[in-house]
Motif scaffolding. Sequence first.
Motif, short mmCIF file in Angstrom:
data_model
loop_
_atom_site.label_atom_id
_atom_site.label_comp_id
_atom_site.label_asym_id
_atom_site.label_seq_id
_atom_site.Cartn_x
_atom_site.Cartn_y
_atom_site.Cartn_z
N LYS A 123 -8.16 -27.44 -5.10
CA LYS A 123 -9.44 -27.92 -4.64
C LYS A 123 -9.89 -26.77 -3.59
CE LYS A 123 -8.85 -31.69 -6.51
NZ LYS A 123 -9.03 -33.00 -6.13
N THR A 124 -10.92 -26.06 -3.60
CA THR A 124 -11.41 -25.07 -2.99
C THR A 124 -12.56 -25.23 -1.97
OG1 THR A 124 -10.48 -23.61 -4.54
CG2 THR A 124 -11.96 -22.73 -2.88
N TYR A 166 -5.80 -31.61 6.66
CA TYR A 166 -5.21 -31.76 5.57
C TYR A 166 -3.60 -31.65 5.56
CZ TYR A 166 -9.67 -31.80 3.11
OH TYR A 166 -10.90 -32.18 2.65
N THR A 185 -1.88 -26.83 2.37
CA THR A 185 -3.14 -26.47 2.47
C THR A 185 -2.79 -24.87 2.57
OG1 THR A 185 -3.86 -28.58 3.50
CG2 THR A 185 -5.34 -26.77 3.55
N TYR A 238 -5.09 -27.63 -1.40
CA TYR A 238 -6.31 -27.32 -0.85
C TYR A 238 -6.32 -25.98 -0.50
CZ TYR A 238 -7.54 -32.32 -0.75
OH TYR A 238 -7.94 -33.69 -1.23
N SER A 288 -10.01 -22.94 -9.84
CA SER A 288 -9.99 -24.14 -9.13
C SER A 288 -10.74 -25.42 -9.75
CB SER A 288 -10.67 -23.98 -7.78
OG SER A 288 -10.62 -25.36 -6.66
N LEU A 302 -14.80 -33.44 -3.66
CA LEU A 302 -13.55 -33.01 -4.32
C LEU A 302 -12.86 -33.98 -4.91
CD1 LEU A 302 -12.61 -30.55 -1.14
CD2 LEU A 302 -13.85 -29.78 -3.31
#
Length: 252
Positions: A2-3, A25, A32, A98, A125, A244
């Motif tokens: 996830k971006t 995160y 991350t 992430y 992503s 997300l």
Amino acid sequence: MKTIFVSGTAGSGKSLLSSKLYDYYTKNGAFTAVLNLDPGVENLPYSCDVDVRDFVDIVSIMQQYDLGPNGALVMAADLIASKIDDIQNEVNRVNPDYLIVDTPGQIELFAYRSSGRFLIDNISSEEKTSVFLFDGALITTPVNFVSIALLATSIRLRLNLPTINVLTKTDLIGANLKNILQWSSSLSTLESAIANDADGDTYTLTTNILRGLNLSGFAQGLIPISNVTGDGFVNLEGALSRILNLGEEVED
């Protein structure tokens, strides 16, 4: 993966917020990484996992093409796009859950040149979102607030990403915080404040812009945060999760 693209005006706290999101995160068990997209930055409050400065060197560009700092930054922004395969390979090597993307301090270099949109479209992503930072120190008057709101809407149009609007530096703006939050959630309150703050052409132009922004769905409120105290991060993280992770929180 996830971006999260972190964008905003120069000095609004993008790098510091990127650092705080990384800490959050990571603390909650998610792997991350941070991608720095600013080729001209000298110091960062985090360790880069992927850094465009490894692929594009501002000093070399200035010397090779006889450019000043601004011209070199413009050229660097386009050269970065040509390095997308190298950047993607580095991201794949790290392979985070992430990816936090810290965009350049000069937002126009990223948002308004085709290279910025190219990077967004070509970073692989599962989900992507943008966090736009409203610098609390810049929007203490209603006219300035509308000006930055117009910029935020323009950036959202250019990036074509679901966007979360965040108010930074809440620990520095004191009593203005209450006014700003009221402006962001009540069109009538903001129009009244503009009437008291501006007249003539400024009033007409500002209210016309405001009504256009309201029609496009801008009037949705800001998420106030402080990078220093951590206030508001629970609300920001909840908003990110809704986009997300379909509302599922990152687990401890």
